[in-house]
Design a protein around this motif. Structure first.
Motif, mmCIF file in Angstrom:
data_model
loop_
_atom_site.group_PDB
_atom_site.id
_atom_site.type_symbol
_atom_site.label_atom_id
_atom_site.label_comp_id
_atom_site.label_asym_id
_atom_site.label_seq_id
_atom_site.Cartn_x
_atom_site.Cartn_y
_atom_site.Cartn_z
ATOM 1 N N VAL A 24 -8.582 3.182 8.527
ATOM 2 C CA VAL A 24 -7.503 4.075 8.946
ATOM 3 C C VAL A 24 -7.145 4.970 7.770
ATOM 4 C CG1 VAL A 24 -5.124 4.232 9.738
ATOM 5 C CG2 VAL A 24 -6.599 2.394 10.584
ATOM 6 N N MET A 25 -7.330 6.262 7.934
ATOM 7 C CA MET A 25 -7.018 7.225 6.879
ATOM 8 C C MET A 25 -5.999 8.216 7.413
ATOM 9 S SD MET A 25 -7.403 10.417 5.349
ATOM 10 C CE MET A 25 -8.765 11.312 6.122
ATOM 11 N N GLY A 26 -5.039 8.567 6.599
ATOM 12 C CA GLY A 26 -4.039 9.524 7.046
ATOM 13 C C GLY A 26 -3.146 9.974 5.920
ATOM 14 N N GLY A 27 -1.978 10.427 6.285
ATOM 15 C CA GLY A 27 -1.067 10.947 5.285
ATOM 16 C C GLY A 27 0.372 10.682 5.674
ATOM 17 N N GLY A 28 1.262 11.275 4.958
ATOM 18 C CA GLY A 28 2.683 11.118 5.200
ATOM 19 C C GLY A 28 3.470 11.802 4.111
ATOM 20 N N ASP A 77 0.832 -1.202 0.000
ATOM 21 C CA ASP A 77 0.000 0.000 0.000
ATOM 22 C C ASP A 77 0.868 1.255 0.000
ATOM 23 O OD1 ASP A 77 0.876 -0.609 2.536
ATOM 24 O OD2 ASP A 77 -1.025 -0.242 3.546
ATOM 25 N N TRP A 78 1.897 1.310 0.851
ATOM 26 C CA TRP A 78 2.770 2.480 0.891
ATOM 27 C C TRP A 78 3.641 2.581 -0.368
ATOM 28 C CZ3 TRP A 78 3.037 6.702 3.892
ATOM 29 C CH2 TRP A 78 2.314 6.699 5.085
ATOM 30 N N ARG A 79 4.179 1.461 -0.820
ATOM 31 C CA ARG A 79 5.056 1.503 -2.007
ATOM 32 C C ARG A 79 4.306 1.992 -3.235
ATOM 33 N NH1 ARG A 79 6.520 -3.779 -0.153
ATOM 34 N NH2 ARG A 79 5.533 -4.722 -1.981
ATOM 35 N N SER A 80 3.040 1.643 -3.328
ATOM 36 C CA SER A 80 2.280 1.979 -4.533
ATOM 37 C C SER A 80 2.129 3.479 -4.728
ATOM 38 C CB SER A 80 0.900 1.319 -4.479
ATOM 39 O OG SER A 80 0.100 1.875 -3.429
ATOM 40 N N TYR A 81 2.110 4.241 -3.638
ATOM 41 C CA TYR A 81 1.916 5.686 -3.761
ATOM 42 C C TYR A 81 3.095 6.375 -4.452
ATOM 43 C CZ TYR A 81 -1.804 4.821 -0.375
ATOM 44 O OH TYR A 81 -2.916 4.340 0.263
ATOM 45 N N ALA A 82 4.266 5.757 -4.411
ATOM 46 C CA ALA A 82 5.450 6.358 -5.027
ATOM 47 C C ALA A 82 5.908 5.598 -6.262
ATOM 48 C CB ALA A 82 6.592 6.428 -4.011
ATOM 49 N N THR A 120 -3.450 -3.875 9.158
ATOM 50 C CA THR A 120 -3.823 -2.502 8.842
ATOM 51 C C THR A 120 -3.654 -2.237 7.349
ATOM 52 O OG1 THR A 120 -3.260 -1.595 11.018
ATOM 53 C CG2 THR A 120 -3.234 -0.065 9.170
ATOM 54 N N VAL A 121 -4.704 -1.759 6.726
ATOM 55 C CA VAL A 121 -4.626 -1.255 5.359
ATOM 56 C C VAL A 121 -4.726 0.266 5.458
ATOM 57 C CG1 VAL A 121 -5.664 -1.199 3.073
ATOM 58 C CG2 VAL A 121 -5.648 -3.330 4.384
ATOM 59 N N PHE A 122 -3.647 0.927 5.135
ATOM 60 C CA PHE A 122 -3.569 2.379 5.280
ATOM 61 C C PHE A 122 -4.177 3.039 4.047
ATOM 62 C CE2 PHE A 122 -1.359 6.461 4.910
ATOM 63 C CZ PHE A 122 -1.551 6.984 6.179
ATOM 64 N N HIS A 123 -5.131 3.904 4.256
ATOM 65 C CA HIS A 123 -5.771 4.636 3.164
ATOM 66 C C HIS A 123 -5.184 6.047 3.122
ATOM 67 C CE1 HIS A 123 -8.639 1.554 4.537
ATOM 68 N NE2 HIS A 123 -8.984 1.458 3.273
ATOM 69 N N PHE A 124 -4.418 6.322 2.097
ATOM 70 C CA PHE A 124 -3.790 7.638 2.011
ATOM 71 C C PHE A 124 -4.859 8.683 1.705
ATOM 72 C CE2 PHE A 124 -0.779 10.906 1.145
ATOM 73 C CZ PHE A 124 0.400 10.488 1.738
ATOM 74 N N ASP A 125 -4.690 9.845 2.306
ATOM 75 C CA ASP A 125 -5.591 10.979 2.100
ATOM 76 C C ASP A 125 -5.920 11.129 0.613
ATOM 77 O OD1 ASP A 125 -6.149 13.888 1.474
ATOM 78 O OD2 ASP A 125 -6.148 13.982 3.648
ATOM 79 N N ALA A 126 -7.204 11.016 0.274
ATOM 80 C CA ALA A 126 -7.620 10.983 -1.133
ATOM 81 C C ALA A 126 -7.275 12.267 -1.872
ATOM 82 C CB ALA A 126 -9.121 10.710 -1.232
#
Length: 447
Positions: free
Chosen positions: A336-340, A145-150, A403-409
């Motif tokens: 769980v929704m958040g950012g980074g 999930d985290w790797r996919s955002y970058a 936990t599946v982290f949902h990045f801020d849409a």
């Protein structure tokens, strides 16, 4: 997703997780790094980068005390490698980074809090793929999930940095106790609690969408959290990727759920005015009436603890505390929704690769976390270095296998939508525009 039993309440004592999305950081300007004397330092953790030397510029939205903590977190690395990390923090990071890139003034590295902006700088040809060492660290330290955002077109262009949670409701345990209120376990429980508080003469909710150039972003958090509860992960991901349009009925359903609170004149806006006051109430100030009974609840990220003074006790029996925004049904998984942020390189010099590689290690995560007010989603970090129990819990949530982290849409969508039309649309919505009008306007902004 997070199991309900592990997230009924989230203590936030001392948690100042780095805020992502358009919220930026809170005030002031960042510091600059510098080399140091390696005498008395154990340099064995940095042997692979020994004597590289040189200077690396790092640009971010991180300023003030947070920037000072960052500078301390890599001081030993600088001293042992001879690399001078020159950090610059800016309150206008999101607007200025593209300008700098187009003007040929790119930093060596940038901490980008928005996957949408990350994708933009890649598509515009400015970012460079990460080094092999960074790629190996990311594959070992973060989930898909985290790797996919970058990852863009199969190529990794950044490494995750800090992380935060934005599914939190702040409240006053003292106020709840004195009035016989309990933390709600479902959305309906939360609405019933809001009705009870409103009947007592107190506005149950404080809400503030003002944030300078980023005005409107706190409103997107309401919609994102609502959609995760009404539509779940699949619908949320389809919305972010535009597989369903912004004006899809499923999105309208989420707006309707949020509408029952944010645009309910009986519920808002504690001590600040009517519903329209939300547009001009700063998110920094909006939650402070919790301290004197001006309102009872405030949806805002875990980083909000920075707004309370040192004399404010944060804890289950303290002045303020937090619980996770509840699901629609009892026993349901809690999204769980958040950012980074993501460290993204714009140069491929050896010293840049060395700094980037170090920032992607669990050892760096441990160093930064030990300075306080920070959590990483790196699965290999040592959570024992986090001193306060609330931050420990936040790290436990982020690092839990289930936990599946949902990045801020809004941060994940194209900038013309997520940090422009969506932000603006939330202001239009809270000042009286219909949901249909707002959804249609945002949908028309998709590139």
């Amino acid at each position: 997703m997070l199991r309900r039993d592990s997230t009924r309440r989230l203590a936030v004592a001392g948690v100042v997780l780095l805020a992502a999305s358009g919220c930026g950081y809170l005030s002031g300007e960042g510091g600059a790094g510098g080399g140091g004397d390696a005498s008395g330092i154990d340099c064995s953790p940095y042997e692979q980068w020994e004597d590289i030397g040189g200077s690396v510029s790092l640009y971010s939205s991180i300023r003030d005390e947070e920037a000072e903590r960052m500078d301390r977190s890599w001081a030993d690395f600088e001293a042992c490698t001879g690399i001078d990390i020159k950090h610059e923090g800016s309150g206008e990071f999101e607007a200025q980074l593209p300008i700098r890139l187009e003007g040929g003034n790119a930093p060596d590295l940038a901490l980008i809090p928005q996957p949408g902006l990350l994708e933009r700088v890649v598509s515009d040809g400015h970012a460079v793929p990460v080094s092999d060492g960074v790629k190996a660290n990311v594959e070992e330290g973060w989930g898909e999930d985290w790797r996919s955002y970058a990852t863009i077109d199969g190529e990794l262009y950044g490494s995750p940095y800090g992380a935060n949670m934005k599914s939190m409701v702040w409240y006053s345990p003292t106020y709840f106790s004195e009035n016989g209120h309990e933390v709600p376990e479902t959305w309906d429980d939360m609405v019933a609690l809001s009705d009870e508080i409103a009947e007592s003469g107190t506005k149950p909710w404080c809400v503030g969408f003002e944030s300078g150039d980023g005005t409107g972003w706190p409103g997107t958090d309401w919609i994102e959290n609502a959609l995760l509860r009404t539509g779940g992960t699949e619908t949320y991901n389809q919305w972010v990727s535009h597989e369903i349009p912004f004006d899809d009925p499923k999105v309208a359903e989420a707006f309707d759920l949020a509408d029952g609170i944010v645009r309910n004149p009986d519920y808002v806006n504690g001590t600040f005015g009517d519903m329209e006051s939300i547009a001009i109430t700063s998110f920094q100030e909006a939650g402070l009436p919790l301290l004197d009974g001006g309102c009872a609840m405030y949806l805002m990220g875990s980083f909000y603890s920075a707004q309370f003074g040192e004399d404010v006790e944060v804890g289950e029996d303290g002045d303020v505390y937090g619980f996770v925004l509840p699901p629609l049904e009892a026993g349901a998984e809690v999204p769980v929704m958040g950012g980074g942020e993501f460290a993204v390189p714009f140069a491929d010099r050896p010293e840049v690769a060395a700094v980037h590689e170090y920032l992607s290690t669990p050892e760096y995560a441990n160093s930064r976390a030990s300075e306080g007010a920070w959590v990483s989603a790196n699965q290999n970090m040592d959570t024992s270095v986090i001193e306060d129990p609330a931050s420990q819990f936040a790290a436990e949530v982020l690092l839990a296998e289930d936990t599946v982290f949902h990045f801020d849409a809004s941060d994940s969508m194209p900038a013309s939508v997520g940090t422009d039309a969506f932000w603006t649309g939330m202001i239009d919505w809270v000042t009286g525009s219909s949901t249909d009008e707002v959804l249609e306007a945002i949908e028309s902004a998709w590139p």
